[in-house]
Design a protein around this motif. Structure first.
Motif, PDB file in Angstrom:
ATOM      1  N   UNK A  76      28.774  47.370  33.393  1.00 32.04           N
ATOM      2  CA  UNK A  76      29.213  46.689  32.172  1.00 32.04           C
ATOM      3  C   UNK A  76      29.611  45.255  32.479  1.00 32.04           C
ATOM      4  N   UNK A  77      29.475  44.413  31.468  1.00 27.10           N
ATOM      5  CA  UNK A  77      29.961  43.031  31.536  1.00 27.10           C
ATOM      6  C   UNK A  77      31.374  43.049  30.973  1.00 27.10           C
ATOM      7  N   UNK A  78      32.348  42.708  31.808  1.00 27.20           N
ATOM      8  CA  UNK A  78      33.765  42.775  31.427  1.00 27.20           C
ATOM      9  C   UNK A  78      34.209  41.428  30.851  1.00 27.20           C
ATOM     10  N   UNK A  79      33.745  41.113  29.655  1.00 25.31           N
ATOM     11  CA  UNK A  79      34.038  39.806  29.085  1.00 25.31           C
ATOM     12  C   UNK A  79      35.499  39.678  28.649  1.00 25.31           C
ATOM     13  N   UNK A  80      36.182  40.762  28.429  1.00 25.45           N
ATOM     14  CA  UNK A  80      37.600  40.716  28.072  1.00 25.45           C
ATOM     15  C   UNK A  80      38.453  40.193  29.223  1.00 25.45           C
ATOM     16  N   UNK A  81      38.108  40.574  30.448  1.00 26.97           N
ATOM     17  CA  UNK A  81      38.831  40.055  31.613  1.00 26.97           C
ATOM     18  C   UNK A  81      38.593  38.555  31.757  1.00 26.97           C
ATOM     19  N   UNK A  82      37.407  38.098  31.368  1.00 24.83           N
ATOM     20  CA  UNK A  82      37.101  36.663  31.423  1.00 24.83           C
ATOM     21  C   UNK A  82      37.966  35.905  30.410  1.00 24.83           C
ATOM     22  N   UNK A  83      38.181  36.502  29.230  1.00 24.57           N
ATOM     23  CA  UNK A  83      39.056  35.889  28.233  1.00 24.57           C
ATOM     24  C   UNK A  83      40.474  35.778  28.797  1.00 24.57           C
ATOM     25  N   UNK A  84      40.943  36.839  29.476  1.00 28.07           N
ATOM     26  CA  UNK A  84      42.267  36.783  30.115  1.00 28.07           C
ATOM     27  C   UNK A  84      42.324  35.667  31.153  1.00 28.07           C
ATOM     28  N   UNK A  85      41.251  35.506  31.923  1.00 20.67           N
ATOM     29  CA  UNK A  85      41.219  34.448  32.936  1.00 20.67           C
ATOM     30  C   UNK A  85      41.263  33.063  32.284  1.00 20.67           C
ATOM     31  N   UNK A  86      40.587  32.888  31.150  1.00 18.39           N
ATOM     32  CA  UNK A  86      40.635  31.607  30.437  1.00 18.39           C
ATOM     33  C   UNK A  86      42.043  31.311  29.927  1.00 18.39           C
ATOM     34  N   UNK A  87      42.705  32.329  29.411  1.00 19.62           N
ATOM     35  CA  UNK A  87      44.079  32.131  28.944  1.00 19.62           C
ATOM     36  C   UNK A  87      44.976  31.777  30.127  1.00 19.62           C
ATOM     37  N   UNK A  88      44.774  32.429  31.277  1.00 17.81           N
ATOM     38  CA  UNK A  88      45.514  32.085  32.498  1.00 17.81           C
ATOM     39  C   UNK A  88      45.300  30.624  32.856  1.00 17.81           C
ATOM     40  N   UNK A  89      44.050  30.178  32.815  1.00 16.79           N
ATOM     41  CA  UNK A  89      43.721  28.800  33.169  1.00 16.79           C
ATOM     42  C   UNK A  89      44.426  27.806  32.250  1.00 16.79           C
ATOM     43  N   UNK A  90      44.438  28.086  30.976  1.00 18.61           N
ATOM     44  CA  UNK A  90      45.088  27.193  30.021  1.00 18.61           C
ATOM     45  C   UNK A  90      46.598  27.127  30.284  1.00 18.61           C
ATOM     46  N   UNK A  91      47.200  28.268  30.540  1.00 15.40           N
ATOM     47  CA  UNK A  91      48.643  28.287  30.789  1.00 15.40           C
ATOM     48  C   UNK A  91      48.968  27.577  32.092  1.00 15.40           C
ATOM     49  N   UNK A  92      48.205  27.840  33.157  1.00 12.96           N
ATOM     50  CA  UNK A  92      48.446  27.174  34.445  1.00 12.96           C
ATOM     51  C   UNK A  92      48.264  25.666  34.295  1.00 12.96           C
ATOM     52  N   UNK A  93      47.224  25.244  33.600  1.00 12.38           N
ATOM     53  CA  UNK A  93      47.006  23.817  33.380  1.00 12.38           C
ATOM     54  C   UNK A  93      48.156  23.175  32.633  1.00 12.38           C
ATOM     55  N   UNK A  94      48.662  23.854  31.622  1.00  9.59           N
ATOM     56  CA  UNK A  94      49.783  23.317  30.849  1.00  9.59           C
ATOM     57  C   UNK A  94      51.042  23.219  31.697  1.00  9.59           C
ATOM     58  N   UNK A  95      51.326  24.271  32.475  1.00  7.63           N
ATOM     59  CA  UNK A  95      52.529  24.265  33.321  1.00  7.63           C
ATOM     60  C   UNK A  95      52.431  23.158  34.362  1.00  7.63           C
TER      61      UNK A  95
END
Length: 136
Positions: A76-95
């Motif tokens: 399976x393609x786990x695209x939901x985990x990729x969405x979580x990773x994008x949210x992580x990236x946005x939060x880390x970038x902001x911090x």
């Protein structure tokens, strides 16, 4: 060349880089926990109980034997985990943006060194020598 390298090390740039790498790793761990344990349940609540980490596109189903063991796991393609990773990236970038912004506010601008007093020009020196010679 060795002196330049030593000067580079002594300026603290390497230490600043090491601190930044360690800080980024620590912030990354905190942000992952924040995203997975706090943000995603809130987002899931507003999207009707959807857990993004479970979202996927199944390419081939798992093959289960008669005794309940898995003969072939699902693909399976786990695209939901990729969405979580994008949210992580946005939060880390902001911090990190906020940390750098606060750090830059604490730095005082470097004051320019006062200009050295200008000495007499060559013409002024020659005039002084001429006047001294006339006195004698």
């Amino acid at each position: 060349m060795l002196k330049e390298f030593k000067d580079f090390i002594m300026t603290g740039n390497v230490i600043d880089l090491a601190v930044a790498v360690i800080l980024a790793a620590a912030v990354g761990g905190v942000v992952s926990g924040f995203t997975n344990d706090i943000m995603m349940p809130i987002v899931g609540h507003f999207t009707g109980g959807v857990d993004f980490s479970d979202l996927k596109v199944v390419l081939s189903e798992a093959v289960v034997a008669a005794d309940g063991t898995i003969e072939k796991p699902e693909n399976a393609i786990m695209w939901g985990k990729w969405v979580n990773a994008l949210i992580n990236l946005i939060i880390v970038g902001f911090v990190l943006f906020m940390i750098v912004k606060a750090y830059n506010k604490t730095k005082k601008p470097k004051e320019e060194a006062p200009a050295a007093p200008a000495g007499p020009t060559q013409e002024e020196l020659l005039i002084q020598i001429r006047d001294e010679l006339r006195k004698k």
